[in-house]
Motif scaffolding. Structure first.
Motif, PDB file in Angstrom:
ATOM      1  N   ALA A  13       2.477  44.401  24.074  1.00 15.06           N
ATOM      2  CA  ALA A  13       3.910  44.453  24.333  1.00 15.06           C
ATOM      3  C   ALA A  13       4.697  44.816  23.086  1.00 15.06           C
ATOM      4  CB  ALA A  13       4.390  43.108  24.872  1.00 15.06           C
ATOM      5  N   ASP A  14       4.085  44.616  21.917  1.00 16.16           N
ATOM      6  CA  ASP A  14       4.788  44.946  20.670  1.00 16.16           C
ATOM      7  C   ASP A  14       3.778  45.355  19.611  1.00 16.16           C
ATOM      8  OD1 ASP A  14       3.745  42.528  19.439  1.00 16.16           O
ATOM      9  OD2 ASP A  14       5.307  41.432  20.509  1.00 16.16           O
ATOM     10  N   SER A  15       4.287  45.836  18.476  1.00 21.32           N
ATOM     11  CA  SER A  15       3.407  46.392  17.449  1.00 21.32           C
ATOM     12  C   SER A  15       2.548  45.317  16.783  1.00 21.32           C
ATOM     13  CB  SER A  15       4.238  47.130  16.398  1.00 21.32           C
ATOM     14  OG  SER A  15       5.264  46.298  15.884  1.00 21.32           O
ATOM     15  N   SER A  16       3.109  44.144  16.518  1.00 20.03           N
ATOM     16  CA  SER A  16       2.312  43.097  15.879  1.00 20.03           C
ATOM     17  C   SER A  16       1.180  42.632  16.790  1.00 20.03           C
ATOM     18  CB  SER A  16       3.197  41.912  15.475  1.00 20.03           C
ATOM     19  OG  SER A  16       3.866  41.374  16.599  1.00 20.03           O
TER      20      SER A  16
ATOM     21  N   GLU B 126       5.566  51.825  14.279  1.00 26.84           N
ATOM     22  CA  GLU B 126       5.174  50.605  13.568  1.00 26.84           C
ATOM     23  C   GLU B 126       3.695  50.302  13.781  1.00 26.84           C
ATOM     24  OE1 GLU B 126       9.241  47.872  13.608  1.00 26.84           O
ATOM     25  OE2 GLU B 126       7.663  47.529  15.090  1.00 26.84           O
TER      26      GLU B 126
ATOM     27  N   SER C 134       1.805  42.839  29.820  1.00 27.19           N
ATOM     28  CA  SER C 134       1.797  43.632  28.587  1.00 27.19           C
ATOM     29  C   SER C 134       1.546  45.110  28.852  1.00 27.19           C
ATOM     30  CB  SER C 134       0.739  43.098  27.617  1.00 27.19           C
ATOM     31  OG  SER C 134      -0.561  43.170  28.197  1.00 27.19           O
TER      32      SER C 134
ATOM     33  N   THR D 199      -2.434  41.728  25.318  1.00 24.15           N
ATOM     34  CA  THR D 199      -1.941  40.580  24.567  1.00 24.15           C
ATOM     35  C   THR D 199      -1.603  39.415  25.477  1.00 24.15           C
ATOM     36  OG1 THR D 199       0.251  41.612  24.639  1.00 24.15           O
ATOM     37  CG2 THR D 199      -1.015  41.867  22.610  1.00 24.15           C
TER      38      THR D 199
ATOM     39  N   LEU E 217       4.635  48.494  24.507  1.00 27.33           N
ATOM     40  CA  LEU E 217       5.190  48.939  23.227  1.00 27.33           C
ATOM     41  C   LEU E 217       5.450  50.441  23.214  1.00 27.33           C
ATOM     42  CD1 LEU E 217       3.123  50.496  20.945  1.00 27.33           C
ATOM     43  CD2 LEU E 217       1.894  48.370  21.304  1.00 27.33           C
TER      44      LEU E 217
ATOM     45  N   SER F 281       8.912  52.243  23.338  1.00 29.51           N
ATOM     46  CA  SER F 281       9.751  52.358  22.149  1.00 29.51           C
ATOM     47  C   SER F 281       9.087  53.243  21.106  1.00 29.51           C
ATOM     48  CB  SER F 281      10.015  50.974  21.552  1.00 29.51           C
ATOM     49  OG  SER F 281      10.561  51.073  20.255  1.00 29.51           O
TER      50      SER F 281
ATOM     51  N   ALA G 264       8.495  51.235  17.978  1.00 31.10           N
ATOM     52  CA  ALA G 264       7.355  50.321  18.058  1.00 31.10           C
ATOM     53  C   ALA G 264       6.037  51.072  17.929  1.00 31.10           C
ATOM     54  CB  ALA G 264       7.402  49.544  19.365  1.00 31.10           C
TER      55      ALA G 264
END
Length: 365
Positions: A282-285, A317, A165, A161, A308, A311, A314
């Motif tokens: 770095a995150d779910s989205s 998700e 990341s 991303t 991600l 977590s 995460a």
């Protein structure tokens, strides 16, 4: 106008990773061209005038040398794209400028992240040339054409991303898992800003050969023409193939929205060497967006990893919206899982048809 560089002076210089392929035992010169406009990769000798954000310089052997005002450093000109640090462009002249990367890149800072301090500043003393006064460029230090390879091994490409990341950790973990399964693995970083940490981590993880874009003659790949990025990527891939490796892992720096990354992924030459893609988020989205965008471009996404995975929430998700698995570093380091990813890459890669015909088990043997 140029003058020979005294060998004793060269020995005292703090020489950066970006110019590590320079033969410092050769006869070098200090070139003074008042009207010279720096080119990407030109070698330059500079004096530190103020120590700012970068308080150390990564040397050719990876040691990080503390910087002091008055130090003479041997580095290269270039631009930098780093949302977490500096956005910098190539200077217009040989005047005062900034150290924009610890690996030894000089540029003019255009913007910086609010979390970082002002850059270390330097005063260029002259360009570095050979014994005839010809200015040396990092491109002059690039690897030559590789020897022909007997076969094309499956090749993983890792993208993400953004900066930081988890791409390099994903690469290293996969390299380690494949190596633990008994395979000879080659790895390379195709784009980014000169720094030795990534290729050395690849070697520590088990790669029998590890390269980066400096081996293809670039101190940084930001603002480098696309055609050159494509040819350098194929050059590095070719050298890894020539080593007779069983699998290759390639990292493309920065994120999908970075211009060079997006353009490189769209090139058919890169698609042809890619057997499967791992996406670091770095995150779910970000994971959902990245997989969707890669698939829209026809890339075979095998799995998601990255920051991600630190977590569990995460991960859940992301997994809820994905039809590919989410793996953490320890998962990828498993020989069984790495081997399964290799099987999937071979099966999904149109360019790996010959390997499939010979059987996956033969590749893994």
């Amino acid at each position: 106008m140029f003058a020979p560089l005294d060998a004793a002076r060269v020995e005292r210089l703090k020489t950066a990773y970006s110019v590590r392929n320079l033969d410092r035992c050769a006869s070098l010169s200090l070139v003074h061209h008042s009207d010279h406009q720096p080119r990407h990769g030109d070698l330059v000798l500079a004096e530190v005038t103020k120590v700012g954000y970068h308080q150390v310089l990564e040397l050719t052997d990876g040691r990080k040398a503390k910087l002091y005002v008055g130090d003479e450093i041997l580095v290269a000109y270039g631009a930098r794209y780093a949302p977490d640090h500096f956005e910098a462009e190539l200077p217009d002249d040989l005047g005062a400028c900034d150290l924009v990367a610890a690996g030894g890149v000089l540029g003019k800072v255009r913007s910086r992240n609010a979390a970082v301090s002002a850059p270390t500043t330097v005063r260029p003393l002259g360009l570095v040339g050979d014994h005839t006064g010809h200015v040396i460029n990092v491109s002059d230090l690039a690897l030559g054409a590789p020897l022909p390879a007997l076969r094309k091994p499956p090749t993983f490409v890792v993208v993400g991303t953004s900066m930081n990341s988890g791409k390099t950790t994903t690469c290293a973990s996969l390299v380690h898992g494949l190596s633990r399964s008994g395979l000879r693995v080659g790895a390379a970083k195709l784009t980014g800003t000169a720094a030795g940490g990534d290729p050395w981590l690849f070697r520590d993880s088990g790669a029998v050969a590890a390269l980066d874009f400096t081996d293809a003659g670039m101190a940084t790949t930001f603002r480098i023409p696309l055609e050159r990025l494509v040819s350098s990527s194929l050059l590095l891939h070719g050298h890894l193939m020539a080593r007779g490796v069983d699998a290759i892992v390639l990292e493309i720096a920065d994120g999908l929205l970075q211009a060079e990354t997006a353009q490189l992924l769209d090139r058919p030459e890169i698609r042809r060497i890619t057997s499967g893609v791992l996406f670091a988020a770095a995150d779910s989205s970000g994971a959902l967006y990245g997989v969707q965008r890669l698939r829209a471009g026809g890339h075979p996404v095998l799995a998601v990893s990255g920051l991600l995975t630190a977590s569990p929430l995460a991960v859940r998700e992301a997994q809820a919206g994905l039809d590919v698995p989410v793996y953490g570093p320890l998962d990828l380091q498993s020989p069984a899982l790495a081997g399964e990813l290799l099987r999937r890459a071979i099966a999904e890669s149109a360019e790996a048809t010959q390997l499939v015909d010979h059987g996956v088990d033969e590749v893994l043997a």
